[in-house]
Design a protein around this motif. Structure first.
Motif, PDB file in Angstrom:
ATOM      1  N   ALA A  94       0.843  -1.199   0.000  1.00  0.00           N
ATOM      2  CA  ALA A  94       0.000   0.000   0.000  1.00  0.00           C
ATOM      3  C   ALA A  94       0.883   1.255   0.000  1.00  0.00           C
ATOM      4  CB  ALA A  94      -0.940   0.005   1.205  1.00  0.00           C
ATOM      5  N   ALA A  95       2.005   1.208   0.716  1.00  0.00           N
ATOM      6  CA  ALA A  95       2.927   2.353   0.747  1.00  0.00           C
ATOM      7  C   ALA A  95       3.509   2.611  -0.641  1.00  0.00           C
ATOM      8  CB  ALA A  95       4.054   2.104   1.760  1.00  0.00           C
ATOM      9  N   VAL A  96       3.856   1.541  -1.370  1.00  0.00           N
ATOM     10  CA  VAL A  96       4.405   1.718  -2.724  1.00  0.00           C
ATOM     11  C   VAL A  96       3.356   2.354  -3.632  1.00  0.00           C
ATOM     12  CG1 VAL A  96       5.257   0.509  -4.783  1.00  0.00           C
ATOM     13  CG2 VAL A  96       6.105  -0.130  -2.512  1.00  0.00           C
ATOM     14  N   PHE A  97       2.110   1.918  -3.507  1.00  0.00           N
ATOM     15  CA  PHE A  97       1.024   2.529  -4.292  1.00  0.00           C
ATOM     16  C   PHE A  97       0.987   4.032  -4.034  1.00  0.00           C
ATOM     17  CE2 PHE A  97      -3.760   3.346  -4.477  1.00  0.00           C
ATOM     18  CZ  PHE A  97      -3.771   3.548  -5.848  1.00  0.00           C
ATOM     19  N   GLY A  98       1.190   4.424  -2.781  1.00  0.00           N
ATOM     20  CA  GLY A  98       1.095   5.833  -2.411  1.00  0.00           C
ATOM     21  C   GLY A  98       2.405   6.603  -2.530  1.00  0.00           C
ATOM     22  N   ASN A  99       3.461   5.973  -3.086  1.00  0.00           N
ATOM     23  CA  ASN A  99       4.785   6.605  -3.197  1.00  0.00           C
ATOM     24  C   ASN A  99       5.333   7.036  -1.835  1.00  0.00           C
ATOM     25  OD1 ASN A  99       4.768   6.452  -6.046  1.00  0.00           O
ATOM     26  ND2 ASN A  99       3.576   8.337  -6.178  1.00  0.00           N
ATOM     27  N   ASP A 100       5.030   6.258  -0.823  1.00  0.00           N
ATOM     28  CA  ASP A 100       5.397   6.598   0.549  1.00  0.00           C
ATOM     29  C   ASP A 100       6.639   5.782   0.941  1.00  0.00           C
ATOM     30  OD1 ASP A 100       5.479   7.029   3.271  1.00  0.00           O
ATOM     31  OD2 ASP A 100       3.633   5.928   3.710  1.00  0.00           O
ATOM     32  N   ALA A 101       7.747   6.461   1.235  1.00  0.00           N
ATOM     33  CA  ALA A 101       9.021   5.786   1.523  1.00  0.00           C
ATOM     34  C   ALA A 101       9.034   5.193   2.930  1.00  0.00           C
ATOM     35  CB  ALA A 101      10.179   6.768   1.351  1.00  0.00           C
ATOM     36  N   VAL A 149      18.635   4.426  -2.986  1.00  0.00           N
ATOM     37  CA  VAL A 149      18.630   5.260  -1.772  1.00  0.00           C
ATOM     38  C   VAL A 149      18.688   4.381  -0.522  1.00  0.00           C
ATOM     39  CG1 VAL A 149      17.371   7.014  -0.473  1.00  0.00           C
ATOM     40  CG2 VAL A 149      17.217   6.962  -2.989  1.00  0.00           C
ATOM     41  N   GLN A 150      19.772   4.481   0.230  1.00  0.00           N
ATOM     42  CA  GLN A 150      19.866   3.697   1.468  1.00  0.00           C
ATOM     43  C   GLN A 150      19.044   4.387   2.553  1.00  0.00           C
ATOM     44  OE1 GLN A 150      23.808   2.709   2.859  1.00  0.00           O
ATOM     45  NE2 GLN A 150      23.009   1.307   4.433  1.00  0.00           N
ATOM     46  N   THR A 151      18.113   3.642   3.145  1.00  0.00           N
ATOM     47  CA  THR A 151      17.207   4.238   4.136  1.00  0.00           C
ATOM     48  C   THR A 151      17.533   3.794   5.557  1.00  0.00           C
ATOM     49  OG1 THR A 151      15.633   2.440   3.896  1.00  0.00           O
ATOM     50  CG2 THR A 151      15.337   4.337   2.444  1.00  0.00           C
ATOM     51  N   ALA A 152      18.250   2.663   5.679  1.00  0.00           N
ATOM     52  CA  ALA A 152      18.617   2.187   7.013  1.00  0.00           C
ATOM     53  C   ALA A 152      19.967   1.490   6.944  1.00  0.00           C
ATOM     54  CB  ALA A 152      17.566   1.221   7.552  1.00  0.00           C
ATOM     55  N   ALA A 153      20.765   1.668   7.988  1.00  0.00           N
ATOM     56  CA  ALA A 153      22.060   1.003   8.105  1.00  0.00           C
ATOM     57  C   ALA A 153      22.121   0.347   9.475  1.00  0.00           C
ATOM     58  CB  ALA A 153      23.204   2.006   7.940  1.00  0.00           C
ATOM     59  N   GLU A 207      14.601  12.087  -3.183  1.00  0.00           N
ATOM     60  CA  GLU A 207      15.221  11.042  -4.005  1.00  0.00           C
ATOM     61  C   GLU A 207      14.426   9.747  -3.917  1.00  0.00           C
ATOM     62  OE1 GLU A 207      19.618  10.031  -4.742  1.00  0.00           O
ATOM     63  OE2 GLU A 207      19.598  11.410  -3.025  1.00  0.00           O
ATOM     64  N   ALA A 208      13.966   9.416  -2.701  1.00  0.00           N
ATOM     65  CA  ALA A 208      13.164   8.210  -2.523  1.00  0.00           C
ATOM     66  C   ALA A 208      11.877   8.301  -3.335  1.00  0.00           C
ATOM     67  CB  ALA A 208      12.844   7.994  -1.042  1.00  0.00           C
ATOM     68  N   LEU A 209      11.307   9.491  -3.409  1.00  0.00           N
ATOM     69  CA  LEU A 209      10.077   9.681  -4.169  1.00  0.00           C
ATOM     70  C   LEU A 209      10.294   9.370  -5.653  1.00  0.00           C
ATOM     71  CD1 LEU A 209       7.113  10.568  -4.214  1.00  0.00           C
ATOM     72  CD2 LEU A 209       7.892  12.928  -4.431  1.00  0.00           C
ATOM     73  N   THR A 210      11.447   9.800  -6.196  1.00  0.00           N
ATOM     74  CA  THR A 210      11.686   9.507  -7.623  1.00  0.00           C
ATOM     75  C   THR A 210      11.816   8.000  -7.852  1.00  0.00           C
ATOM     76  OG1 THR A 210      14.092   9.709  -7.460  1.00  0.00           O
ATOM     77  CG2 THR A 210      12.867  11.715  -7.965  1.00  0.00           C
TER      78      THR A 210
END
Lengths: 412, 412
Positions: free
Chosen positions: A319-326, A354-358, A369-372
């Motif tokens: 659902a998050a991908v549908f909404g472009n939600d990172a 885009v690295q979001t967690a390490a 950038e995540a939005l693109t």
């Protein structure tokens, strides 16, 4: 449509436009028999001009439709000459009458083509728990037998569609010695699609000659990393089935033992199966995007596969991908409940590049950038467990408002 | 709101209006600390006026939020005096800083109430992977300590809500000897809700005096047949936690051993936990209907539970219920892939009072009658496996267009 896949870290195999009549010695057809609405293609047939070694993989659902029982028996009895398939009715939860109907489909096909019933495989897809309209089915079989053609693979692929919006086909070609050989394939997917199964409907043909046990092993391996790594909605069907017919018509040396020739065959079949599996994910009911989840650095392939499938199947992440939600927290959460063996404090997560967690913790990444990344038609997620060398890839699609509309089938 | 539940085939326990301040010796509060939007309640506190025996159950997700670690430690260290809870931020995937922040929440609460930090449990719910806004949290704790009241249970239940549309509370009362005793409770649910977990957020208080090991055992059993049998979307959270504090303030004889007094306690706690679990399912994100799935005739309770949970969690069946579509094939299909041990040829399926399948096969039932069942706000499914005596019940909700809207959190 040309599509290259790295398979097992070996040479790249290219999947080309093609279908089940691309290999030598196969014909196919599709007709609007009337199982579905008038004028909609709903039955297909594949024929080999000579006996073909056959192998199958089937749903792991304990509730199995009648055609699966009949097809298993017929493959165990020896080579196949034909496959008959209908859409619109699954012939599942139909009891003894359903089994009689599935056997009758094989008999009618054998009668029309001058074969023995046990040389015919049967597959069905559609609604569960309704009796098969056998008058319509038998008339359809007669028309299919008359329509078989060397260029019939395209219409056959259209005729097995249910809520699919486009046919799913492809072929791979390579050489055994001086001889060109081919595997062609078609599949349908769309709903009731989830990893823990044998597979959805997929049909492969090849003009390679190969020993039955090797053909079975190759199909199982290919299905494991392709169809079994796709999820649309978490529901495993009663009718899933993938079949392959190998008729040897290319005249190339037979594959009788494991070794380089067998490995090439597995690579080619796997590349085609992955191509079809991705097409199924991309065309999931209501989907607007393909999600590809790569898990690397796992202790075992099983852990990598569990983690990848859990992310690809997560309702919340879809659902998050549908909404472009990172919302990458939903990725790590899904890995957490997947059953995979890993250490949460070591995990890196990437959305596209885009690295979001390490090491299991949030990074201060660029939301823009995540939005693109998320706005693309294909969204790639990478999870590195930093815990070993094993990798796996799974495919899914976004969860959309249209998925609900398609499956609610509103009654008031 | 009075709601009766048959528990373990024994006496019926009635759940009444009430909350965590219904038992003697407990106060509670809720404030709008500012973790969420200004003016929205987002922090809660519960205090016992004397040391309370405590027990907890926690998510089975391998990724666990910081408050779970701190709360586990504090319960292991002995009796509790207070619980502090925030919504709006999960304090998950926040690493060492997250753990320091969770400890600081316990310390600040202890400081404000004159307690030791290890007498305070901490719980959080909300977005994953964001640092805790500790200035806001600490100011909220100071306000909570000043607002604790004997009628504070209602506002506390509102303050732990996330996407919940209404607070979830209740109480049960019974007698131990001549003394009336009470268990009160509150819970939040809504999204990231799925069976294979310890539980979602649930808090119980009781004025019963009970040995720590028995309290832990009772809570585990109650969670197993209540919170663990609920699914909203198949996603198991990183923050699930249920706690119970038993302070003995009623002055009734202590429950020190298993026996009739213990059994009564388990029945009462289970009834209240089921009441809250059903409230969570009914209020699932976007839900319009509660789905109750009863599986009977199973070989084992484990098989019954697997089957019931699979049906309650089936995306396709949930979408069918939203659309009032009597697609019972999706019920049998879900039982088939649940992992339950059963014989597909023996299964009966009912939608409400309408039998749709007998011995695994379709019946010619009235679609009109099925429609009246499906149009209700509570839809009951019964699956009889005819394979033994075990039963289980699971709860879920329909999958709606609004679920997707809520979770897509559209970015463009």
């Amino acid at each position: 449509m040309a599509n290259s896949h790295e398979v097992s870290g070996a040479t790249t195999v290219t999947v080309q436009d093609g279908n089940v009549t691309s290999p030598c010695g196969f014909t196919a057809a599709g007709v609007d028999a009337g199982v579905k609405k008038p004028g909609v293609l709903d039955m297909a047939m594949i024929q080999s001009d000579r006996p073909a070694t056959a192998a199958g993989v089937y749903t792991t659902n304990k509730v199995q439709a009648a055609p699966l029982k009949v097809t298993r028996e017929h493959i165990a009895a020896g080579p196949l000459r034909a496959v008959v398939i209908n859409a619109g009715n699954a012939n599942a939860c139909t009891g003894e009458q359903g089994e009689r109907d599935a056997r009758r489909m094989a008999e009618a096909t054998a009668g029309a083509l001058g074969l023995q019933p046990q040389e015919v495989a049967v597959a069905s897809t559609g609604v569960i728990g309704k009796p098969m309209p056998m008058g319509v089915i038998e008339a359809g079989i007669a028309r299919l037998a008359g329509a078989l053609a060397v260029d019939g693979g395209t219409v056959a692929a259209e005729a097995i569609m249910t809520t699919d919006t486009e046919p799913k086909t492809g072929k791979v070609e390579w050489r055994i010695g001086d001889q060109q050989v081919t595997i062609g394939g078609m599949a349908k997917g769309s709903g009731m699609i989830h990893p823990n199964m044998a597979t959805m409907l997929g049909f492969f043909t090849t003009d390679v000659q190969i020993a039955p046990a090797l053909l079975q092993k190759a199909l199982q391996r290919a299905a494991q990393v392709s169809f079994n790594m796709v999820s649309v909605d978490g529901d495993t069907s009663t009718n899933d089935m993938a079949l392959i017919l190998a008729n040897g018509a290319a005249g190339a040396p037979a594959i009788e033992t494991e070794g380089p020739l067998y490995d090439q065959f597995v690579q080619a079949l796997t590349a085609l199966a992955i191509h079809l599996a991705k097409a199924i994910a991309r065309d999931g009911e209501g989907a607007t995007k393909l999600i590809e989840v790569c898990v690397r650095g796992a202790k075992t392939e099983a852990s990598a596969a569990q983690a990848a499938r859990a992310v690809a199947a997560s309702t919340l992440f879809k659902a998050a991908v549908f909404g472009n939600d990172a919302n990458w927290g939903r990725i790590l959460c899904a890995v957490g409940y997947s059953g995979a063996d890993f250490d949460p404090a070591k995990v890196d997560v990437y959305l596209g590049h885009v690295q979001t967690a390490a090491q299991g913790q949030a990074l201060d990444f660029s939301e823009a950038e995540a939005l693109t990344v998320l706005q693309k038609r294909e969204v790639r997620v990478t999870v590195d467990l930093h815990d070993g060398d094993a990798t796996a890839t799974a495919w899914g699609c976004d969860l959309t408002v249209d998925y609900v509309h398609i499956n609610a089938d509103y009654r008031t």
